[in-house]
Design a protein around this motif. Structure first.
Motif, PDB file in Angstrom:
ATOM      1  N   MET A   1       0.890  -1.337  -0.115  1.00 16.09           N
ATOM      2  CA  MET A   1      -0.017  -0.146  -0.009  1.00 16.09           C
ATOM      3  C   MET A   1       0.972   1.024   0.003  1.00 16.09           C
ATOM      4  O   MET A   1       2.018   1.247   0.907  1.00 16.09           O
ATOM      5  CB  MET A   1      -0.861  -0.116   1.249  1.00 16.09           C
ATOM      6  N   LEU A   2       0.643   2.225  -0.725  1.00 15.39           N
ATOM      7  CA  LEU A   2       1.234   3.424  -0.824  1.00 15.39           C
ATOM      8  C   LEU A   2       1.140   4.215   0.238  1.00 15.39           C
ATOM      9  O   LEU A   2       0.111   4.075   0.896  1.00 15.39           O
ATOM     10  CB  LEU A   2       0.820   4.194  -2.137  1.00 15.39           C
ATOM     11  N   GLU A   3       1.868   4.940   0.869  1.00 19.32           N
ATOM     12  CA  GLU A   3       1.954   5.709   1.978  1.00 19.32           C
ATOM     13  C   GLU A   3       0.924   6.946   1.835  1.00 19.32           C
ATOM     14  O   GLU A   3       0.197   6.848   2.854  1.00 19.32           O
ATOM     15  CB  GLU A   3       3.433   6.389   2.264  1.00 19.32           C
ATOM     16  N   PHE A   4       0.838   7.541   0.751  1.00 16.73           N
ATOM     17  CA  PHE A   4      -0.157   8.615   0.536  1.00 16.73           C
ATOM     18  C   PHE A   4      -1.521   7.805   0.678  1.00 16.73           C
ATOM     19  O   PHE A   4      -2.413   8.608   1.377  1.00 16.73           O
ATOM     20  CB  PHE A   4       0.011   9.157  -0.659  1.00 16.73           C
ATOM     21  N   ARG A   5      -1.696   6.754  -0.010  1.00 10.64           N
ATOM     22  CA  ARG A   5      -2.884   6.051   0.279  1.00 10.64           C
ATOM     23  C   ARG A   5      -3.347   5.863   1.632  1.00 10.64           C
ATOM     24  O   ARG A   5      -4.479   6.181   2.158  1.00 10.64           O
ATOM     25  CB  ARG A   5      -2.981   4.636  -0.635  1.00 10.64           C
ATOM     26  N   ARG A   6      -2.275   5.283   2.502  1.00  8.81           N
ATOM     27  CA  ARG A   6      -2.618   5.178   3.947  1.00  8.81           C
ATOM     28  C   ARG A   6      -3.129   6.397   4.531  1.00  8.81           C
ATOM     29  O   ARG A   6      -3.917   6.494   5.453  1.00  8.81           O
ATOM     30  CB  ARG A   6      -1.386   4.600   4.752  1.00  8.81           C
ATOM     31  N   MET A  27      -8.807  15.038  -3.904  1.00  8.06           N
ATOM     32  CA  MET A  27      -7.884  14.205  -3.541  1.00  8.06           C
ATOM     33  C   MET A  27      -7.406  13.527  -4.882  1.00  8.06           C
ATOM     34  O   MET A  27      -8.018  13.310  -5.813  1.00  8.06           O
ATOM     35  CB  MET A  27      -8.363  13.096  -2.664  1.00  8.06           C
ATOM     36  N   SER A  28      -5.873  13.671  -4.712  1.00  9.76           N
ATOM     37  CA  SER A  28      -5.088  13.320  -6.103  1.00  9.76           C
ATOM     38  C   SER A  28      -3.825  12.646  -5.628  1.00  9.76           C
ATOM     39  O   SER A  28      -3.435  12.653  -4.502  1.00  9.76           O
ATOM     40  CB  SER A  28      -4.764  14.557  -6.952  1.00  9.76           C
ATOM     41  N   GLY A  29      -3.329  11.894  -6.661  1.00 11.89           N
ATOM     42  CA  GLY A  29      -1.966  11.333  -6.437  1.00 11.89           C
ATOM     43  C   GLY A  29      -2.079   9.870  -5.807  1.00 11.89           C
ATOM     44  O   GLY A  29      -1.368   9.414  -5.302  1.00 11.89           O
ATOM     45  N   PHE A  30      -2.998   9.209  -6.461  1.00 14.63           N
ATOM     46  CA  PHE A  30      -3.071   7.577  -5.997  1.00 14.63           C
ATOM     47  C   PHE A  30      -3.693   7.029  -7.265  1.00 14.63           C
ATOM     48  O   PHE A  30      -4.199   7.803  -8.371  1.00 14.63           O
ATOM     49  CB  PHE A  30      -4.159   7.455  -4.953  1.00 14.63           C
ATOM     50  N   TYR A  31      -3.688   5.936  -7.342  1.00 15.36           N
ATOM     51  CA  TYR A  31      -3.606   4.748  -8.306  1.00 15.36           C
ATOM     52  C   TYR A  31      -5.309   4.808  -8.742  1.00 15.36           C
ATOM     53  O   TYR A  31      -6.071   4.537  -7.827  1.00 15.36           O
ATOM     54  CB  TYR A  31      -3.367   3.440  -8.337  1.00 15.36           C
TER      55      TYR A  31
END
Length: 66
Positions: A1-6, A27-31
């Protein structure tokens, strides 16, 4: 899991609490494959999808407090 997603998941309750009814949050910067989980989390706090933007596999969401 990406840190930003967490970070988004851990902060969803606080972000939703800061929004007034009708307020928007971007919210941005996730898949793209994270979208369903993020929206399910948002719905738990009275926030619904307004717009989804995607380019390649990156995604941004605009959500609104009910």
């Amino acid at each position: 899991m990406l840190e930003f997603r967490r970070v988004l998941f851990r902060s969803m309750k606080q972000m939703a609490a800061c929004l007034k009814s009708g307020g928007l949050l971007m919210m941005s910067g996730f898949y793209q494959n994270d979208v369903d989980d993020l929206l399910n989390s948002a719905h738990n706090y009275g926030v619904t999808l307004k717009q989804k933007l995607s380019e390649n596999s990156w995604t941004a969401l605009v959500v609104q407090k009910n």
